[in-house]
Scaffold this motif. Structure first.
Motif, PDB file in Angstrom:
ATOM      1  N   HIS A   1       0.828  -1.205   0.000  1.00 22.75           N
ATOM      2  CA  HIS A   1       0.000   0.000   0.000  1.00 22.75           C
ATOM      3  C   HIS A   1       0.863   1.256   0.000  1.00 22.75           C
ATOM      4  N   LEU A   2       1.967   1.220   0.795  1.00 22.56           N
ATOM      5  CA  LEU A   2       2.875   2.361   0.784  1.00 22.56           C
ATOM      6  C   LEU A   2       3.494   2.559  -0.600  1.00 22.56           C
ATOM      7  N   GLY A   3       3.877   1.448  -1.242  1.00 26.79           N
ATOM      8  CA  GLY A   3       4.433   1.543  -2.580  1.00 26.79           C
ATOM      9  C   GLY A   3       3.435   2.127  -3.576  1.00 26.79           C
ATOM     10  N   GLU A   4       2.172   1.683  -3.461  1.00 26.53           N
ATOM     11  CA  GLU A   4       1.149   2.230  -4.351  1.00 26.53           C
ATOM     12  C   GLU A   4       0.942   3.714  -4.099  1.00 26.53           C
ATOM     13  N   ALA A   5       0.944   4.115  -2.810  1.00 32.93           N
ATOM     14  CA  ALA A   5       0.778   5.536  -2.489  1.00 32.93           C
ATOM     15  C   ALA A   5       1.959   6.358  -3.010  1.00 32.93           C
ATOM     16  N   ILE A   6       3.190   5.823  -2.844  1.00 30.73           N
ATOM     17  CA  ILE A   6       4.370   6.527  -3.351  1.00 30.73           C
ATOM     18  C   ILE A   6       4.316   6.643  -4.873  1.00 30.73           C
ATOM     19  N   GLY A   7       3.890   5.552  -5.530  1.00 29.97           N
ATOM     20  CA  GLY A   7       3.773   5.601  -6.980  1.00 29.97           C
ATOM     21  C   GLY A   7       2.768   6.644  -7.445  1.00 29.97           C
ATOM     22  N   ALA A   8       1.617   6.723  -6.745  1.00 23.78           N
ATOM     23  CA  ALA A   8       0.614   7.726  -7.098  1.00 23.78           C
ATOM     24  C   ALA A   8       1.155   9.143  -6.873  1.00 23.78           C
ATOM     25  N   GLU A   9       1.874   9.337  -5.756  1.00 26.26           N
ATOM     26  CA  GLU A   9       2.449  10.659  -5.474  1.00 26.26           C
ATOM     27  C   GLU A   9       3.496  11.033  -6.520  1.00 26.26           C
ATOM     28  N   LEU A  10       4.329  10.066  -6.931  1.00 23.05           N
ATOM     29  CA  LEU A  10       5.324  10.344  -7.963  1.00 23.05           C
ATOM     30  C   LEU A  10       4.668  10.721  -9.290  1.00 23.05           C
ATOM     31  N   ALA A  11       3.561  10.040  -9.607  1.00 23.53           N
ATOM     32  CA  ALA A  11       2.859  10.378 -10.850  1.00 23.53           C
ATOM     33  C   ALA A  11       2.345  11.813 -10.797  1.00 23.53           C
ATOM     34  N   ILE A  12       1.826  12.215  -9.627  1.00 19.30           N
ATOM     35  CA  ILE A  12       1.345  13.595  -9.485  1.00 19.30           C
ATOM     36  C   ILE A  12       2.491  14.581  -9.611  1.00 19.30           C
ATOM     37  N   GLN A  13       3.644  14.254  -8.945  1.00 21.43           N
ATOM     38  CA  GLN A  13       4.797  15.144  -9.019  1.00 21.43           C
ATOM     39  C   GLN A  13       5.328  15.265 -10.446  1.00 21.43           C
ATOM     40  N   ILE A  14       5.351  14.153 -11.176  1.00 21.99           N
ATOM     41  CA  ILE A  14       5.810  14.196 -12.575  1.00 21.99           C
ATOM     42  C   ILE A  14       4.891  15.077 -13.412  1.00 21.99           C
ATOM     43  N   GLU A  15       3.579  14.936 -13.157  1.00 19.21           N
ATOM     44  CA  GLU A  15       2.632  15.767 -13.903  1.00 19.21           C
ATOM     45  C   GLU A  15       2.835  17.249 -13.580  1.00 19.21           C
ATOM     46  N   MET A  16       3.095  17.553 -12.311  1.00 20.29           N
ATOM     47  CA  MET A  16       3.336  18.941 -11.925  1.00 20.29           C
ATOM     48  C   MET A  16       4.620  19.466 -12.569  1.00 20.29           C
ATOM     49  N   LEU A  17       5.667  18.618 -12.605  1.00 25.71           N
ATOM     50  CA  LEU A  17       6.911  19.031 -13.256  1.00 25.71           C
ATOM     51  C   LEU A  17       6.710  19.269 -14.751  1.00 25.71           C
TER      52      LEU A  17
END
Length: 365
Positions: free
Chosen positions: A324-340
């Motif tokens: 679950h932590l990995g899935e949450a980190i993956g979702a957060e990274l996707a958001i950060q990539i989109e923001m970048l």
């Protein structure tokens, strides 16, 4: 055992339409949710009639008298006390059905429909022929109930083996047949549960929750597969130290292995030197096992196996949290990539505007 945990009747209302009557507030508590239904006494009478007709026998508790109010007429009757008494009797009636040893009353469609239990929990079909849908909470209720049914089937198998060891062939066969019927019903409901999960996924359930429930269904299917192998083969060999009784004259399908086959199977002269590819080692005594007899060793083995099961469960929980932590980190990274990416686009736009402004300044200069 059903998904409904408790039933209460904790209030009533007097309604004027279509004519003055009293309705009772029924509160139903399940594993993961609760709800309430309003029913009048005439609906209780219909429930009693239908459930008796569908099951072939009346429920374990009697329904309160129908004409309790008409006996007391006049200005001196205490109507509130009579309503309270009927409320308590109706609550006792429902609780008796819920806690009865036999499941036929509380598992009947009439009773579940009376309490407003979602029909999808039983894998039934609606009147129009289409399958009813699960809600997220009713899906969990059904999963918990199927887990309980699987435990019941496992208990039936253990009881079958016990009866077989005692030599009670008839009772052992009856118990095995009952376990097969129960398992067939569970398999049908697991299929319905799988279809309901697919519908929930299409309706927008979160991906992490959908994966968790998919794993839950997979564990149910694994348990059913294991139980299916257990119920198809009845125990034919009694425990060690107990002589096997000779078959009765009426049983002609009991085959006894010849001594030559037993010798070939058990009395091989070829020494066993390897187990699963590793060299066979002679068992070594330890300070823990040395003072124990056979019974003590068996108990020690059971304790160690329980400890291993507990540790495995803890490891499973840890791995699930890590996932679950990995899935949450993956979702957060996707958001950060989109923001970048958005930031990069903004930088490009500002750069193009600065270039255009520089060209205009050069023309003016």
């Amino acid at each position: 055992m059903t998904a409904i945990q408790a039933v209460y009747i904790r209030g009533h209302e007097e309604r004027p339409n279509p004519k003055p009557h009293v309705v009772y507030r029924i509160e139903i508590q399940a594993h993961v949710r609760s709800w309430q239904m309003w029913r009048r006494y005439s609906e209780f009478v219909e429930l009693h009639t239908e459930i008796t007709k569908s099951t072939g026998s009346p429920p374990p508790a009697a329904l309160p008298p129908k004409n309790a109010f008409s006996v007391f007429k006049g200005p001196f009757r205490d109507e509130s006390a009579m309503i309270e008494r009927r409320r308590a009797d109706l609550e006792t009636y429902l609780r008796a059905i819920l806690s009865a040893k036999e499941e036929k009353w509380r598992d009947s469609f009439v009773f579940r429909d009376f309490l407003g239990v979602p029909i999808g929990k039983q894998g039934l079909m609606a009147e129009g022929g289409s399958k009813t849908r699960f809600s997220s909470a009713s899906w969990l209720d059904e999963h918990i109930e199927l887990q309980s049914r699987i435990r019941d089937v496992r208990a039936d198998i253990n009881r079958r083996d016990t009866l077989s060891d005692r030599g009670d062939v008839g009772a052992s066969h009856t118990t095995n047949v009952q376990a097969k019927k129960s398992l067939a019903e569970i398999l049908s409901r697991v299929r319905t549960l799988t279809e309901g999960l697919q519908e929930l996924g299409m309706s927008g359930m979160a991906e992490g929750e959908l994966q968790r429930r998919t794993d839950m269904v997979a564990r149910l299917q694994d348990d059913c597969e294991k139980l299916g192998k257990m119920v198809t083969v009845a125990r034919q060999v009694s425990r060690a130290g107990v002589s096997t009784p000779s078959p009765a004259p009426g049983f002609t399908n009991v085959a006894v292995a010849p001594e030559s086959d037993r010798a070939a199977l058990l009395g091989s002269n070829k020494p066993v030197t390897r187990v699963f590819g590793a060299a066979l080692k002679k068992p070594q005594e330890t300070d823990v096992t040395r003072p124990l007899d056979d019974h003590g060793l068996l108990q020690l083995q059971k304790v160690q196996m329980e400890q291993q099961d507990t540790q495995l469960s803890q490891l499973t929980s840890i791995l699930q949290r890590q996932r679950h932590l990995g899935e949450a980190i993956g979702a957060e990274l996707a958001i950060q990539i989109e923001m970048l990416d958005d930031f990069n686009d903004d930088v490009d736009r500002v750069g193009s505007k600065l270039t255009s402004a520089k060209k205009q300044l050069n023309r003016l200069g």
